[in-house]
Design a protein around this motif. Sequence first.
Motif, PDB file in Angstrom:
ATOM      1  N   ARG A 253      25.218   8.849 -21.055  1.00 21.53           N
ATOM      2  CA  ARG A 253      24.284   8.904 -22.189  1.00 21.53           C
ATOM      3  C   ARG A 253      23.258   7.776 -22.174  1.00 21.53           C
ATOM      4  N   HIS A 254      23.664   6.569 -21.734  1.00 18.48           N
ATOM      5  CA  HIS A 254      22.808   5.404 -21.904  1.00 18.48           C
ATOM      6  C   HIS A 254      22.178   4.862 -20.620  1.00 18.48           C
ATOM      7  N   SER A 255      22.524   5.421 -19.483  1.00 21.80           N
ATOM      8  CA  SER A 255      22.004   4.902 -18.223  1.00 21.80           C
ATOM      9  C   SER A 255      20.522   5.236 -18.040  1.00 21.80           C
ATOM     10  N   ARG A 256      19.794   4.298 -17.421  1.00 23.17           N
ATOM     11  CA  ARG A 256      18.387   4.527 -17.094  1.00 23.17           C
ATOM     12  C   ARG A 256      18.227   5.136 -15.706  1.00 23.17           C
ATOM     13  N   VAL A 257      19.345   5.196 -14.963  1.00 25.57           N
ATOM     14  CA  VAL A 257      19.333   5.842 -13.647  1.00 25.57           C
ATOM     15  C   VAL A 257      20.288   7.025 -13.694  1.00 25.57           C
ATOM     16  N   PRO A 258      20.126   7.978 -12.799  1.00 22.10           N
ATOM     17  CA  PRO A 258      21.040   9.114 -12.801  1.00 22.10           C
ATOM     18  C   PRO A 258      22.491   8.686 -12.605  1.00 22.10           C
ATOM     19  N   VAL A 259      23.382   9.396 -13.265  1.00 17.97           N
ATOM     20  CA  VAL A 259      24.818   9.154 -13.138  1.00 17.97           C
ATOM     21  C   VAL A 259      25.447  10.432 -12.606  1.00 17.97           C
ATOM     22  N   ILE A 260      26.231  10.274 -11.554  1.00 17.13           N
ATOM     23  CA  ILE A 260      26.936  11.415 -10.975  1.00 17.13           C
ATOM     24  C   ILE A 260      28.414  11.196 -11.212  1.00 17.13           C
ATOM     25  N   SER A 261      29.040  12.151 -11.863  1.00 18.18           N
ATOM     26  CA  SER A 261      30.458  12.056 -12.192  1.00 18.18           C
ATOM     27  C   SER A 261      31.223  13.096 -11.388  1.00 18.18           C
ATOM     28  N   PHE A 262      32.268  12.643 -10.705  1.00 22.24           N
ATOM     29  CA  PHE A 262      33.094  13.532  -9.893  1.00 22.24           C
ATOM     30  C   PHE A 262      34.492  13.611 -10.478  1.00 22.24           C
ATOM     31  N   LYS A 263      35.094  14.755 -10.377  1.00 19.37           N
ATOM     32  CA  LYS A 263      36.469  14.935 -10.822  1.00 19.37           C
ATOM     33  C   LYS A 263      37.373  15.026  -9.601  1.00 19.37           C
ATOM     34  N   GLY A 264      38.435  14.269  -9.625  1.00 18.88           N
ATOM     35  CA  GLY A 264      39.455  14.373  -8.594  1.00 18.88           C
ATOM     36  C   GLY A 264      39.011  13.920  -7.228  1.00 18.88           C
TER      37      GLY A 264
ATOM     38  N   GLN B  43      35.473  -4.067   8.611  1.00 21.60           N
ATOM     39  CA  GLN B  43      36.013  -2.766   9.018  1.00 21.60           C
ATOM     40  C   GLN B  43      34.970  -1.649   9.052  1.00 21.60           C
ATOM     41  N   TYR B  44      33.999  -1.682   8.147  1.00 22.38           N
ATOM     42  CA  TYR B  44      33.017  -0.604   8.032  1.00 22.38           C
ATOM     43  C   TYR B  44      31.620  -1.151   8.306  1.00 22.38           C
ATOM     44  N   ASP B  45      30.749  -0.297   8.736  1.00 22.02           N
ATOM     45  CA  ASP B  45      29.371  -0.701   9.001  1.00 22.02           C
ATOM     46  C   ASP B  45      28.523  -0.498   7.743  1.00 22.02           C
ATOM     47  N   ILE B  46      29.018  -1.044   6.624  1.00 25.90           N
ATOM     48  CA  ILE B  46      28.377  -0.900   5.327  1.00 25.90           C
ATOM     49  C   ILE B  46      28.440  -2.263   4.639  1.00 25.90           C
ATOM     50  N   PRO B  47      27.332  -2.767   4.113  1.00 29.79           N
ATOM     51  CA  PRO B  47      27.410  -4.059   3.408  1.00 29.79           C
ATOM     52  C   PRO B  47      28.107  -3.903   2.054  1.00 29.79           C
ATOM     53  N   PHE B  48      29.090  -4.763   1.802  1.00 39.44           N
ATOM     54  CA  PHE B  48      29.825  -4.778   0.536  1.00 39.44           C
ATOM     55  C   PHE B  48      29.574  -6.095  -0.171  1.00 39.44           C
ATOM     56  N   GLU B  49      29.563  -6.062  -1.493  1.00 39.40           N
ATOM     57  CA  GLU B  49      29.566  -7.271  -2.301  1.00 39.40           C
ATOM     58  C   GLU B  49      30.351  -6.944  -3.566  1.00 39.40           C
ATOM     59  N   TYR B  50      30.801  -7.982  -4.256  1.00 38.64           N
ATOM     60  CA  TYR B  50      31.548  -7.741  -5.480  1.00 38.64           C
ATOM     61  C   TYR B  50      30.942  -8.535  -6.628  1.00 38.64           C
ATOM     62  N   HIS B  51      31.214  -8.057  -7.828  1.00 31.28           N
ATOM     63  CA  HIS B  51      30.796  -8.725  -9.052  1.00 31.28           C
ATOM     64  C   HIS B  51      31.962  -8.607 -10.022  1.00 31.28           C
ATOM     65  N   LEU B  52      32.527  -9.723 -10.430  1.00 24.29           N
ATOM     66  CA  LEU B  52      33.645  -9.735 -11.373  1.00 24.29           C
ATOM     67  C   LEU B  52      33.089  -9.859 -12.782  1.00 24.29           C
ATOM     68  N   ARG B  53      33.437  -8.900 -13.627  1.00 28.45           N
ATOM     69  CA  ARG B  53      32.942  -8.884 -15.001  1.00 28.45           C
ATOM     70  C   ARG B  53      34.089  -8.519 -15.927  1.00 28.45           C
ATOM     71  N   SER B  54      33.940  -8.878 -17.184  1.00 27.26           N
ATOM     72  CA  SER B  54      34.927  -8.452 -18.178  1.00 27.26           C
ATOM     73  C   SER B  54      34.188  -7.969 -19.408  1.00 27.26           C
ATOM     74  N   GLY B  55      34.820  -7.069 -20.129  1.00 27.10           N
ATOM     75  CA  GLY B  55      34.206  -6.506 -21.321  1.00 27.10           C
ATOM     76  C   GLY B  55      34.443  -5.017 -21.381  1.00 27.10           C
ATOM     77  N   LYS B  56      33.717  -4.346 -22.250  1.00 24.79           N
ATOM     78  CA  LYS B  56      33.816  -2.891 -22.359  1.00 24.79           C
ATOM     79  C   LYS B  56      33.287  -2.275 -21.068  1.00 24.79           C
ATOM     80  N   VAL B  57      34.052  -1.363 -20.494  1.00 26.44           N
ATOM     81  CA  VAL B  57      33.730  -0.792 -19.186  1.00 26.44           C
ATOM     82  C   VAL B  57      32.315  -0.226 -19.153  1.00 26.44           C
ATOM     83  N   HIS B  58      31.985   0.640 -20.099  1.00 27.43           N
ATOM     84  CA  HIS B  58      30.667   1.283 -20.056  1.00 27.43           C
ATOM     85  C   HIS B  58      29.534   0.270 -20.227  1.00 27.43           C
ATOM     86  N   LYS B  59      29.729  -0.741 -21.062  1.00 25.78           N
ATOM     87  CA  LYS B  59      28.682  -1.743 -21.253  1.00 25.78           C
ATOM     88  C   LYS B  59      28.475  -2.588 -19.997  1.00 25.78           C
TER      89      LYS B  59
END
Length: 122
Positions: free
Chosen positions: A79-90, A27-43
Amino acid sequence: MSTEERERIEKDLTDKLCSFTEECNKQYDIPFEYHLRSGKVHKEILAMSEEINPRFILLWTRTDQQDDFIGTSTLSVIRHSRVPVISFKGDMIPQQIQNILLPLDLTKPTEEKITKAIEIAK
């Protein structure tokens, strides 16, 4: 939860993610891939970031959290990321962004986050 039940759930999720990824790639001209993981979200977000080395991580706060701007998982990633994190509200949608790490949990709010990430990546 039994091992069989966990394996069945994992297979169902993998099938859904695979199907969703294929639809998005068509549908989109953007490459998508997925990774299924389980555990603590932030980790898991931080571990995935170490593996794929994105330019930055985008996170959205839930739109129903009017009083708390940043949740505990978002704060831990920031707090723990080695790359910049951008957080958006809403509903905020920035312009001109590439290489997006978008953590998903296959809930209704997740569909909103996918839509926003697609708009950003266009």
